[in-house]
Design an enzyme around this catalytic site. Structure first.
Site, PDB file in Angstrom:
ATOM      1  N   ASP A 132      -0.540   3.034  23.231  1.00 31.87           N
ATOM      2  CA  ASP A 132      -0.661   1.576  23.225  1.00 31.87           C
ATOM      3  C   ASP A 132      -1.655   1.079  24.275  1.00 31.87           C
ATOM      4  O   ASP A 132      -2.223   1.860  25.020  1.00 31.87           O
ATOM      5  CB  ASP A 132       0.716   0.912  23.337  1.00 31.87           C
ATOM      6  CG  ASP A 132       1.363   1.164  24.677  1.00 31.87           C
ATOM      7  OD1 ASP A 132       2.536   0.799  24.836  1.00 31.87           O
ATOM      8  OD2 ASP A 132       0.719   1.746  25.568  1.00 31.87           O
ATOM      9  N   VAL A 133      -1.821  -0.227  24.313  1.00 31.96           N
ATOM     10  CA  VAL A 133      -2.916  -0.824  25.083  1.00 31.96           C
ATOM     11  C   VAL A 133      -2.811  -0.513  26.569  1.00 31.96           C
ATOM     12  O   VAL A 133      -3.806  -0.245  27.233  1.00 31.96           O
ATOM     13  CB  VAL A 133      -2.909  -2.350  24.860  1.00 31.96           C
ATOM     14  CG1 VAL A 133      -4.077  -2.984  25.558  1.00 31.96           C
ATOM     15  CG2 VAL A 133      -2.955  -2.660  23.386  1.00 31.96           C
TER      16      VAL A 133
END
Lengths: 261, 434
Positions: free
Chosen positions: A60-61
């Protein structure tokens, strides 16, 4: 990619008329090897117009680390690698004393607590218990009847693993660094998401009668691919990519062979 | 880096100031001590778990709980240092100097928990004790003597103190309490607690078999009394003995550092790591030295497995722990090496990877082994409890009712310090994590 020398054009055997070796006028058929005109680059056009690129396990980011991509035929290998259910290794950094709503240090503050009573020993005890309960989950979700001899033999070798869908399972945890209020863990896991790891850091904080937030999640290994094989931003060019693919080919093949048979 | 403020994305000054002004909560101070807890699990209708609400629920709509399949915390007044599980009853002892040192719960039909005066009828005693109730010991110096260890057999129990010898209570029809057998004695509601003091040196360990008792002294000698039809008293005959008598045979002159028994077979470990056995051998427990099914004199068991540190005897199977931390099992029943290994006369090692050993954690070792009637328990140095064997009425504590053919972790919220195994229940002493 298109500028690189491509495949040699196919050859075909045609019978071409050629002047006979004897006297003038008579035409004879001679077998000759000529390139097929359909393979000529001007007829065919550039070899690569589109590239199919698939992504491996999600990252994820807020996290960083190894991210596996498959190109062309590699997409099919990606599905096979997914079915192998190999473990991934993360380094997770945490900070004691704070609790936030999304378990990371950028969220909204929920609570602040003291942490001077925490020692490395207490942390390692909690990690041992996490490993223990997850080990049990490993055996339970592997869907093998515990009463068989086969289950016993796999359990002895440590090969008992869930080969299907399962909730996130942690196979091993280890404390790498401990300097109050910061600490760093190395986590080996299966079927997890990065948010689950952040939640785990939060729960470790709760178990130690304090609170913790996660500052860093970095994947250092995804199945057979480690940080050494991975290409940093500066090396995202054709040369390095091709070399990396060549280096990993053997590893991927042996792993697939071993697990899927 | 700053002092605890992580470098996140640029935040507004107000947010940062609000964060710094937030109150700090303290949940545990620097001097927070780890708490000692007792967890019980298994069959509860006999009262052996010590939780009355399992047998007699306190609200009308609640159902009685016949089996407690996972560890359940038992509240105790003092820190329990020693526990023992008998056949349907439990003894808990604390090494305190207060007057109440031993508590008992469970079956009391043979007064194995002493005399528990019934509140309804002052002359009679309780036959089932549902809660840990103090056992009144006739001590000469009740505020100085400490109880070191307790042990329970089928219908009798032994309490070892540091300066006043051994106290025995319960059924004495085979002389297992160390006193003369009285014909037609009624054991239920019996006030008598016998005291044994005549040994060649101080007694340091007491062990109860099914209907016999073993005493180990500081000098390394072993005394026995009780039923001997299987040779479990080791005194060279198959009769009952009502006075503790010294054992000879292969252990004469050997310094024994540990004795163990639960059924009708007994094992002793010497300081040099040798194992001696006597008693019942119908399940190949002693088949490595003899073909007979009963051995009434201690015999040395010539196993080439290394120096033995601890041994434990079950009903049909035995287990030993060596100095290197390896666990060996032999006998009959579910031995822990899968469903295919049912019986063996020669000890077989259980692979350490089943106890959590791996390349990632290579310093995990088994620290103690214990035996119930048909189950085994192993404690690692990290405080994890592994059980395997027949899951009689949920006594393994795994949460499932099936038998367990290889070592399986029991999830206990704490570090397990010691465990006592009975026929159909288990008690563990646990230290909390923080």
């Amino acid at each position: 990619l298109n500028a690189a020398p491509g495949r040699a054009p196919r050859q075909q055997i045609r019978f071409l008329p050629a002047p006979a070796p004897g006297g003038g006028g008579a035409v004879e058929l001679v077998a000759a090897r000529v390139p097929v005109l359909a393979d000529h680059p001007l007829v065919r056009g550039p070899r690569f117009r589109k590239l199919k690129i698939g992504a491996g396990h999600r990252l994820d980011v807020k996290a960083s680390g190894v991210f596996v991509l498959g190109i062309g035929h590699g997409n099919k290998l990606l599905t096979d690698l997914y079915n192998c259910h190999l473990t991934k290794v993360y380094t997770v950094g945490g900070l004691f004393g704070k609790a936030t709503d999304d378990f990371s240090d950028t969220g909204n503050l929920v609570e602040k607590t003291t942490f001077d009573h925490i020692t490395r020993e207490k942390l390692e005890r909690i990690l041992a218990v996490i490993q223990g309960t997850n080990q049990k989950a490993l055996l339970m979700y592997s869907n093998i009847d515990m009463k068989t001899q086969e289950a016993y033999e796999l359990a002895v070798k440590g090969l008992l693993r869930p080969m299907g869908k399962s909730p996130p399972i942690i196979t091993a945890v280890r404390c790498l660094q401990f300097a109050l209020p910061e600490f760093q863990l190395e986590i080996h896991c299966l079927h997890e998401t990065q948010q689950y790891l952040r939640k785990m850091v939060h729960e470790i904080g709760l178990e130690l009668k304090s609170s913790a937030v996660c500052t860093e999640v970095r994947r250092i290994r995804d199945g057979v691919f480690t940080v050494d094989d991975a290409l940093p931003r500066t090396q995202w060019n054709l040369q390095s990519i091709q070399e990396a693919i060549r280096n990993c080919q053997l590893k991927v093949e042996t792993e697939l062979e071993k697990t899927l048979g | 880096r700053g002092s605890g403020v992580a470098a996140g994305p640029p935040r507004t000054r107000q947010l940062q100031e609000a964060e710094e002004a937030a109150p700090v909560f303290q949940y545990a101070g620097k001097a927070a001590r780890r708490k000692d807890r007792v967890f019980v699990w298994g069959f509860s209708y006999s009262g052996a778990l010590g939780v009355p609400s399992f047998v007699r629920p306190d609200a009308g709509w609640k159902k009685p709980r016949r089996i407690q399949p996972t560890p359940y915390r038992l509240e105790t007044e003092e820190k329990i240092s020693s526990a023992a599980c008998g056949y349907g009853f439990t003894l808990l002892a604390s090494c305190t100097r207060d007057i109440t040192k031993v508590w008992g719960m469970g079956l009391n039909k043979d007064s194995q928990l002493g005399f528990q005066r019934s509140r309804r009828d002052q002359t009679k005693g309780y036959e089932y004790v549902l809660e840990p109730s103090p056992i009144p010991l006739p001590l000469e110096k009740p505020q100085q003597t400490r109880v070191l260890q307790v042990s329970c057999g089928r219908a009798h129990s032994l309490v070892l103190t540091d300066s006043e010898g051994v106290f025995t209570m319960g059924n004495n029809s085979y002389g297992q309490c160390g006193r003369k057998v009285v014909e037609d004695e009624i054991y239920s509601g019996n006030h008598l607690i016998h005291q044994l003091k005549e040994f060649d040196s101080r007694v340091v360990q007491v062990v109860c078999g099914q209907d016999h008792s073993l005493f180990r002294t500081k000098r390394g000698t072993v005394y026995a009394c009780g039923w001997g039809a299987d040779g479990q008293t080791g005194l060279g005959h198959y009769n009952i003995t009502s006075v503790p008598t010294k054992l000879q045979g292969d252990i004469a002159g050997v310094n024994i550092i540990q004795v163990s028994s639960y059924g009708d077979c007994c094992l002793a470990v010497s300081d040099e790591g040798d194992v001696f056995g006597w008693g019942n051998s119908e399940y190949l427990q002693l088949a490595s030295v003899t073909e007979t099914t009963q051995v009434n004199v201690p015999r040395h068991l010539p196993f080439k497995i290394g120096k033995v540190k601890e041994a434990a005897c079950g009903g049909t199977g035995n287990v030993v722990l060596t100095e290197e931390g390896n666990v060996f099992v032999w006998g009959y029943g579910i031995l822990g090496k899968g469903p295919n290994l049912i019986e063996t006369a020669v000890p077989e090692m259980i692979p350490p990877s089943l106890f959590g050993w791996s390349d990632f954690s290579p310093d995990i070792r088994v620290a103690h082994v214990r035996c119930g009637l048909s189950q085994f328990a192993a404690l690692t140095n990290r405080g994890e409890l592994f059980v395997w064997g027949k899951n009689l009425r949920g006594c393994l504590g795994t949460g499932r009712m099936e038998d367990q053919y290889f070592p399986w972790r029991v999830t206990v919220p704490g570090e397990v310090v010691d465990v006592a195994c009975g026929v159909d229940h288990m008690v563990s002493m646990v230290k909390s994590f923080t």
